[in-house]
Scaffold this motif. Structure first.
Motif, short mmCIF file in Angstrom:
data_model
loop_
_atom_site.label_atom_id
_atom_site.label_comp_id
_atom_site.label_asym_id
_atom_site.label_seq_id
_atom_site.Cartn_x
_atom_site.Cartn_y
_atom_site.Cartn_z
N ALA A 102 67.47 26.61 1.34
CA ALA A 102 66.49 27.70 1.42
C ALA A 102 67.05 28.62 0.11
CB ALA A 102 66.14 28.33 2.62
N SER A 103 66.21 29.59 -0.47
CA SER A 103 66.91 30.69 -1.32
C SER A 103 66.05 31.84 -1.15
CB SER A 103 66.79 30.10 -2.83
OG SER A 103 65.43 29.86 -3.22
N ARG A 104 66.61 33.03 -1.38
CA ARG A 104 65.72 34.28 -1.18
C ARG A 104 64.33 34.28 -1.70
NH1 ARG A 104 66.00 39.70 -3.25
NH2 ARG A 104 66.38 41.07 -1.20
N GLY A 105 63.60 34.88 -0.98
CA GLY A 105 62.05 34.73 -1.23
C GLY A 105 61.44 33.82 -1.01
N THR A 106 61.92 32.66 -0.59
CA THR A 106 61.26 31.55 -0.21
C THR A 106 60.49 31.72 1.29
OG1 THR A 106 62.98 29.97 -1.20
CG2 THR A 106 61.32 28.92 0.27
N ILE A 107 59.18 31.36 1.09
CA ILE A 107 58.36 31.57 2.21
C ILE A 107 58.39 30.31 3.11
CG2 ILE A 107 55.99 32.19 3.31
CD1 ILE A 107 55.36 33.78 0.58
N LEU A 108 58.89 30.25 4.32
CA LEU A 108 59.02 29.02 5.27
C LEU A 108 58.54 29.39 6.45
CD1 LEU A 108 62.62 27.92 4.44
CD2 LEU A 108 60.81 27.10 3.60
N GLY A 109 58.15 28.20 7.15
CA GLY A 109 57.83 28.03 8.60
C GLY A 109 58.88 27.17 9.00
N VAL A 110 59.90 27.69 10.19
CA VAL A 110 60.86 27.14 10.51
C VAL A 110 60.54 26.90 12.50
CG1 VAL A 110 63.32 27.38 11.17
CG2 VAL A 110 62.24 28.14 9.07
N LYS A 111 60.74 25.62 12.62
CA LYS A 111 60.82 25.31 13.99
C LYS A 111 62.09 24.96 14.48
CE LYS A 111 58.12 22.42 17.31
NZ LYS A 111 57.49 21.21 17.48
N VAL A 141 62.48 34.32 3.49
CA VAL A 141 64.14 34.16 3.56
C VAL A 141 64.67 35.27 2.97
CG1 VAL A 141 66.08 32.77 2.73
CG2 VAL A 141 63.87 31.77 3.62
N SER A 142 65.22 36.06 3.66
CA SER A 142 66.00 37.21 3.14
C SER A 142 67.51 37.09 2.43
CB SER A 142 66.15 38.23 4.20
OG SER A 142 64.91 38.73 4.64
N MET A 143 68.23 36.08 3.06
CA MET A 143 69.53 35.78 3.04
C MET A 143 69.92 34.65 3.64
SD MET A 143 73.00 38.24 2.95
CE MET A 143 72.78 38.23 4.92
N VAL A 144 70.75 33.80 2.97
CA VAL A 144 71.42 32.59 3.62
C VAL A 144 72.86 32.79 3.36
CG1 VAL A 144 71.71 30.29 3.53
CG2 VAL A 144 69.43 31.27 2.85
N CYS A 145 73.49 32.57 4.57
CA CYS A 145 74.80 32.98 4.62
C CYS A 145 75.67 32.00 5.69
CB CYS A 145 75.12 34.35 5.23
SG CYS A 145 77.10 34.71 5.21
N GLY A 146 76.20 30.97 4.90
CA GLY A 146 76.82 29.79 5.83
C GLY A 146 75.67 28.93 6.72
N TYR A 147 75.72 28.95 8.06
CA TYR A 147 74.59 28.28 8.67
C TYR A 147 73.54 29.20 8.93
CZ TYR A 147 77.94 24.26 9.30
OH TYR A 147 78.63 23.28 9.01
N GLU A 148 73.70 30.43 8.73
CA GLU A 148 72.81 31.36 9.24
C GLU A 148 71.62 31.66 8.12
OE1 GLU A 148 72.57 33.28 12.28
OE2 GLU A 148 74.07 31.76 12.89
N VAL A 149 70.50 31.63 8.47
CA VAL A 149 69.29 32.08 7.59
C VAL A 149 68.73 33.19 8.26
CG1 VAL A 149 67.10 31.10 6.85
CG2 VAL A 149 69.05 29.62 7.10
N PHE A 150 68.66 34.50 7.32
CA PHE A 150 67.80 35.56 7.59
C PHE A 150 66.64 35.65 7.25
CE2 PHE A 150 72.59 36.24 7.70
CZ PHE A 150 72.59 36.83 8.83
#
Length: 51
Positions: A3-12, A22-31
């Motif tokens: 995922a990259s910043r700005g991507t609109i996702l549904g996450v289960k 998606v605001s930010m991806v840092c390692g295993y954490e997705v904000f």
């Protein structure tokens, strides 16, 4: 999980489902921005992704 910043996702995850930007991806954490909140999701707990 890719995922990259700005991507609109549904996450289960094992506990709930979320839909946001998606605001930010840092390692295993997705904000993700959901309304006026920012949610931190551990991508190792994701069991599904939908767009």
């Amino acid at each position: 999980m890719i995922a990259s910043r700005g991507t609109i996702l549904g996450v289960k995850t094992t506990e709930a489902a979320y839909y946001g930007t998606v605001s930010m991806v840092c390692g295993y954490e997705v904000f993700m921005s959901i309304g006026d909140r920012v949610l931190s999701i551990d991508s190792r707990e994701v069991i599904g992704i939908f767009e």
